[in-house]
Enzyme design. Structure first.
Site, short mmCIF file in Angstrom:
data_model
loop_
_atom_site.label_atom_id
_atom_site.label_comp_id
_atom_site.label_asym_id
_atom_site.label_seq_id
_atom_site.Cartn_x
_atom_site.Cartn_y
_atom_site.Cartn_z
N LEU A 1 26.87 11.27 75.81
CA LEU A 1 27.15 9.83 75.77
C LEU A 1 28.65 9.59 75.84
O LEU A 1 29.12 8.71 76.59
CB LEU A 1 26.56 9.22 74.49
N GLN B 1 29.99 10.05 79.29
CA GLN B 1 29.62 8.93 80.16
C GLN B 1 30.52 7.73 79.92
O GLN B 1 30.86 7.00 80.84
CB GLN B 1 28.16 8.54 79.91
N GLU B 2 30.93 7.54 78.68
CA GLU B 2 31.79 6.41 78.34
C GLU B 2 33.24 6.63 78.72
O GLU B 2 33.91 5.70 79.18
CB GLU B 2 31.71 6.13 76.82
N SER B 3 33.76 7.82 78.54
CA SER B 3 35.21 8.00 78.63
C SER B 3 35.68 9.20 79.44
O SER B 3 36.88 9.37 79.62
CB SER B 3 35.79 8.12 77.22
N TYR C 1 22.90 4.61 83.50
CA TYR C 1 23.51 5.15 82.28
C TYR C 1 22.51 6.00 81.50
O TYR C 1 22.81 7.14 81.12
CB TYR C 1 24.00 3.98 81.44
#
Length: 458
Positions: A307, A310-312, A442
């Site tokens: 996760l 995927q975000e950063s 996502y």
């Protein structure tokens, strides 16, 4: 007796008139009464350009302009959503708001009841075509003869194509989508993916979608320019004047340019940068932090790492176009709600700690879903989209007789439909328009990468 009755009747009429004036007084309110009350109520449409909720926070180009105007005049901002263009005028005329904060076409008929104000926009319809290497780009409308152009049947784009075809003497192969499950933005996606060759949209929508699909060309105009602007009632000339003066000044402000850039220029594509090369058995330099906090939510630490990637992309100072920052991609309000000051969102451990608290809250929300694998999908979707849109999708799923506790083929399918007015205006939906493709991707990508990490790091 008759005199007493007459007196009582006069008193009743007086009270009724005062009550009616009080009830309808807001219709006559201009800027000074609005300023005294300290509240501004704006009517707009829910769309990717004007207003939407993302990660639990209100966003949209028109919304941000409006919010800056309200803040500059120390006004609390209230938003009311109309279902369509016609309802914008109806709601304004009924006194349900102070202005229409949406670029509506400027017409002679409209000037009978409205004062157009704010920033005047010149918009037109454009042809959407793919611009990959080797693709032939049409540069003149006459080159559309013999070409297949897809539009939603009965839409304004369909009507414009029919008129253009008549002007050219025929030859455009107009193809229509009759399903109520396909939007203009879906058609743009299909052009980008090579599933269809051409479609049509308004220029501002095309500009926004180009930030998601850099491989589309939007330069060929196929309609005459159409002037549009915000609007107030004719009884609000001072409000119109204040809006005009503010817009003239604000367009010179760097914040205005920044807002334009975020919505219409900044790429919203996922980064395709390669994952960092690390020693065997490691995923990132933050593995110890993920291992420390993952047990608090009952997650495999490698899922938490997925996760975060995927975000950063494991970059602590990374900020998305929407303002999500840090290892866990937290929005300012979300970070604050879970104990992390917005100015500390780049702190790795602080970001993971707050992100885990957020996931913990989402886990509780979906606790009734006893299937852990399904619950993880819902938590991931809500983490990306905001809980409200997932609630809406579940409500639609339930309404149409499918399972609101299963993601694939059920809630996922109805989340897709929240880009269409027929669905996001449904009474069971509370959050309005939503562009779902990012959230659906996502969930898939986080789970896919988690499986990869489980193979890579035993």
């Amino acid at each position: 007796m008759k005199t007493a009755f007459s007196f009582l009747w006069i008193v009743f009429l007086a009270v009724l008139i005062v009550a009616c004036k009080k009830e309808n007084s807001h219709i006559e309110w201009d800027f000074d009464p609005i300023s005294e009350k300290g509240e501004l109520t704006a009517i707009t449409l829910s769309s990717s350009v004007s207003y939407f909720i993302y990660k639990g926070e209100p966003m949209g180009y028109e919304y941000e302009l409006l919010k800056n105007f309200a803040d500059a005049h120390h006004l609390k901002l209230n938003i009311k959503i109309a279902e369509n263009m016609d309802q914008l005028n109806t709601m304004l005329g009924a006194g349900e708001g102070d202005l229409i904060a949406y670029n509506i076409p400027i017409t002679i008929e409209g000037k009978d009841s409205l004062l157009y104000c704010g920033r005047e926009v010149i918009n037109e319809q454009v042809l959407i075509q793919r611009a990959n290497k080797g693709d032939t780009i049409l540069k003149d409308v006459t080159e559309m003869i013999g070409k297949e152009v897809w539009v939603v049947k009965g839409s304004k784009y369909y009507n414009r194509l029919v008129n253009l075809n008549d002007e050219l003497g025929g030859g455009i192969r107009i193809r229509t989508i009759e399903k109520d499950t396909v939007s203009v933005e879906d058609l743009i996606d299909m052009v980008s993916d090579g599933k269809i060759v051409y479609t049509v949209s308004d220029k501002n929508m095309a500009q926004l979608n180009k930030t998601y699909h850099p491989n589309i060309n939007i330069n060929l105009k196929i309609s005459h320019p159409q002037r549009s602007a915000w609007a107030v009632r004719k009884t609000s000339p001072e409000l119109a004047k204040v809006l005009n003066e503010w817009f003239r000044s604000y367009q010179k402000n760097p914040t205005y340019r920044s807002t334009m850039k975020r919505y219409f220029e900044m790429s919203k594509m996922e980064s395709d940068e390669p994952e960092p090369e690390l020693a065997p058995g490691k995923i990132s330099r933050f593995d110890l932090i993920f291992k420390k906090y993952a047990p608090q939510i009952g997650w495999d630490w490698r899922l938490l790492a997925s996760l975060s990637y995927q975000e950063s992309r494991f970059q602590t100072d990374r900020t998305s176009w929407a303002g999500a920052t840090g290892l866990m991609g937290l929005m300012p309000q979300t970070a604050t709600n879970f104990g992390l000051p917005p100015d500390q969102r780049t702190d790795p451990e602080g970001s993971v700690k707050a992100g885990v608290k957020y996931i913990q809250a989402l886990n509780k929300i979906f606790a009734s879903n006893e299937n852990k694998e399904e619950r993880i999908k819902f938590v991931l979707a809500a983490y990306n989209a905001g809980i409200g849109h997932i609630y809406d999708a579940q409500a639609l799923t339930r309404k149409y007789g499918k399972n609101p506790d299963i993601w694939d083929g059920n809630v996922e399918e109805y989340l897709k439909l929240k880009s269409l007015p027929e669905y996001y205006n449904d009474e069971v939906c509370k959050q309005g328009y939503f562009r779902s493709s990012e959230t659906i991707s996502y969930v898939h990508r986080v789970l896919e990468r988690w499986n990869h990490y489980k193979e890579k790091v035993k």
